[in-house]
Design an enzyme around this catalytic site. Structure first.
Site, PDB file in Angstrom:
ATOM      1  CE  LYS A   1      -4.230  -1.708   2.173  1.00 11.33           C
ATOM      2  NZ  LYS A   1      -5.170  -1.527   3.290  1.00 11.33           N
TER       3      LYS A   1
ATOM      4  CE  LYS B   1      -5.683  -8.365  -1.410  1.00 14.47           C
ATOM      5  NZ  LYS B   1      -5.763  -7.996  -0.099  1.00 14.47           N
TER       6      LYS B   1
ATOM      7  CE  LYS C   1     -13.309  -3.841   0.806  1.00 16.80           C
ATOM      8  NZ  LYS C   1     -12.965  -3.472   2.155  1.00 16.80           N
TER       9      LYS C   1
HETATM   10  P1  TYM Z   1     -10.480  -6.110   4.123  1.00 17.91           P
HETATM   11  O1  TYM Z   1     -11.514  -5.063   4.318  1.00 17.91           O
HETATM   12  O2  TYM Z   1      -9.412  -5.896   3.134  1.00 17.91           O
HETATM   13  O3  TYM Z   1     -11.148  -7.501   3.798  1.00 17.91           O
HETATM   14  C1  TYM Z   1     -12.197  -8.025   4.602  1.00 17.91           C
HETATM   15  C2  TYM Z   1     -12.164  -9.539   4.614  1.00 17.91           C
HETATM   16  O4  TYM Z   1     -12.245 -10.041   3.285  1.00 17.91           O
HETATM   17  C3  TYM Z   1     -11.139 -10.905   3.023  1.00 17.91           C
HETATM   18  N1  TYM Z   1     -10.726 -10.728   1.625  1.00 17.91           N
HETATM   19  C4  TYM Z   1     -10.585 -11.735   0.767  1.00 17.91           C
HETATM   20  N2  TYM Z   1     -10.765 -13.057   0.884  1.00 17.91           N
HETATM   21  C5  TYM Z   1     -10.556 -13.833  -0.211  1.00 17.91           C
HETATM   22  N3  TYM Z   1     -10.167 -13.321  -1.405  1.00 17.91           N
HETATM   23  C6  TYM Z   1      -9.961 -12.006  -1.587  1.00 17.91           C
HETATM   24  N4  TYM Z   1      -9.596 -11.530  -2.768  1.00 17.91           N
HETATM   25  C7  TYM Z   1     -10.178 -11.145  -0.476  1.00 17.91           C
HETATM   26  N5  TYM Z   1     -10.081  -9.801  -0.290  1.00 17.91           N
HETATM   27  C8  TYM Z   1     -10.426  -9.567   0.993  1.00 17.91           C
HETATM   28  C9  TYM Z   1     -10.050 -10.444   3.989  1.00 17.91           C
HETATM   29  O5  TYM Z   1      -9.116 -11.463   4.217  1.00 17.91           O
HETATM   30  C10 TYM Z   1     -10.864 -10.093   5.203  1.00 17.91           C
HETATM   31  O6  TYM Z   1     -11.148 -11.252   5.964  1.00 17.91           O
HETATM   32  N6  TYM Z   1      -7.537  -5.413   8.016  1.00 17.91           N
HETATM   33  C11 TYM Z   1      -8.779  -5.995   7.632  1.00 17.91           C
HETATM   34  C12 TYM Z   1      -9.973  -5.457   8.377  1.00 17.91           C
HETATM   35  C13 TYM Z   1      -9.844  -5.591   9.846  1.00 17.91           C
HETATM   36  C14 TYM Z   1      -9.949  -6.801  10.589  1.00 17.91           C
HETATM   37  C15 TYM Z   1      -9.755  -6.430  11.941  1.00 17.91           C
HETATM   38  C16 TYM Z   1     -10.191  -8.124  10.210  1.00 17.91           C
HETATM   39  C17 TYM Z   1      -9.599  -4.596  10.735  1.00 17.91           C
HETATM   40  N7  TYM Z   1      -9.559  -5.078  11.991  1.00 17.91           N
HETATM   41  C18 TYM Z   1      -9.804  -7.386  12.952  1.00 17.91           C
HETATM   42  C19 TYM Z   1     -10.232  -9.090  11.253  1.00 17.91           C
HETATM   43  C20 TYM Z   1     -10.038  -8.706  12.591  1.00 17.91           C
HETATM   44  C21 TYM Z   1      -8.991  -5.694   6.155  1.00 17.91           C
HETATM   45  O7  TYM Z   1      -8.517  -4.738   5.632  1.00 17.91           O
HETATM   46  O8  TYM Z   1      -9.842  -6.485   5.540  1.00 17.91           O
END
Ligand code: TYM
Length: 335
Positions: free
Chosen positions: A113, A199, A202
């Protein structure tokens, strides 16, 4: 006996896509009956890169509506907004003071990022995993269900918990429970439609690279029609030379609720011209009920706001005592 606890969240940056659904939300729905689920909208994480203040609140509401539309039951699970609980930011500060800087410099997501941000990298972007550790450990969950891309952040969370316990607890009486990640192999890594080695994300500038949960039937069909493929006939899983093939078959498998073996047998003699319309139809059909419920929810803001107010209260009932316990262990004066 109390149910074991789950915690997870999604950032409120833009629309949620199939990766978020198949890698995260769908698994939460499946675990809901057995676990006490704490699921939140990570809006504090959404401001670690430049954001538009005009859409932040609306995006937060959209993510809440998506959780419920996908099958999270607000009567059963706790759905809340991260920024509504100051405990998250306060614990992040305390963790900042026990986390070595070089642990954060190693984070792959930060490096990726930061590259995109150029000169504008905020301290928040680097500190992002520490806030995530606070999000998790405030609730002392048993497991944290996430997609594969969060693995490193969960290892860091476990390291921070271990360090806190080592510095301020005893072996017999640790301050915090150390949670386990839950990364289901199926759906843990949904790839981009334009490049099967990247992957689905967003932040990819190309809309064509992902299917959003709220995409119209026409948009879904068009994106699948244009999805990158290869010139081979006959479709197969797990051929490293054919990442797009593996990804599209995997998406089909999950959305049609079939086993990998059944899909492999069904598609082994298919060409893309036959498979793509099948996948498009399956995706449209799987997302239609979610979209219908989502539209209904977004037109009833009073209900959504009530869910989030209840969620805040239920979350705070767990988070406040945990923070208090950590501050006591670290030796802070009580007010
Ligand atoms: P974020 O918002 O990027 O993604 C949310 C969830 O979706 C999963 N994910 C995917 N799984 C499979 N294939 C993909 N292409 C894909 N893209 C996203 C992510 O693994 C995630 O489970 N840092 C985290 C948000 C967060 C969080 C937390 C998660 C903040 N605090 C505490 C768990 C516990 C994030 O940016 O996810």
């Amino acid at each position: 006996m109390a149910k074991p606890r789950i915690l997870s969240g999604i950032q409120t940056t833009g629309n949620l896509h199939l990766g978020n659904y198949l890698g995260a939300i769908r698994n939460w729905v499946g675990l809901q009956a057995e676990y006490d689920c704490f699921l939140f909208m990570a809006d504090l994480h959404a401001v670690t890169v430049p954001h538009d203040p005009k859409v932040l609140a609306e995006n937060t509401l959209k993510v809440a509506a998506t959780y419920i539309a996908c099958g999270i039951d607000p009567e059963e699970s706790t759905i809340f907004v991260q920024s509504h609980l100051p405990e998250h930011s306060e614990l992040a500060w305390l963790f900042n003071c026990i986390t070595p800087l070089n642990w954060l410099e190693r984070m792959i997501q930060f490096k990726e990022k930061a590259k995109k941000q150029g000169e504008n990298v905020s301290i928040g972007l680097m500190d992002y995993p520490v806030l995530q550790a606070a999000d998790i450990l405030l609730y002392e969950p048993d497991i944290v269900p996430v997609g594969e891309d969060q693995k490193q952040h969960l290892e860091l969370t476990r390291d921070i918990a271990g360090r806190l316990n080592y510095q301020f607890g005893t072996e017999k009486k640790p301050v915090l429970k150390v949670p386990e990640p839950l990364i289901r192999p199926d759906g843990a890594r949904i790839m981009s439609l334009t490049d099967g080695t990247k992957k689905m994300s967003k932040s990819d500038p190309s809309e064509q690279s992902r299917i959003d949960i709220t995409d119209s039937a026409q948009a879904i069909t068009k994106k699948i029609k244009r999805a990158k493929t290869d010139p081979e006939r006959g479709l197969e899983f797990d051929n490293p030379e054919r990442p797009e093939c593996n990804n599209l078959l995997g998406i089909y498998q999950l959305l049609s609720n079939q086993t990998k073996e059944a899909v492999a047998a069904e598609c082994k003699d298919m060409g893309w011209g036959q498979f793509k319309p099948l996948l498009a139809e399956t995706a449209v059909e799987a997302l239609a009920p979610i979209q219908e419920k989502y539209t209904e929810l977004m037109s009833d803001r009073t209900y959504l706001l009530q869910v989030l107010a209840n969620g805040k209260e239920k979350a705070q009932a767990v988070a406040t005592p945990t923070l208090k316990k950590i501050k006591a262990a670290m030796g802070f004066m009580q007010p």
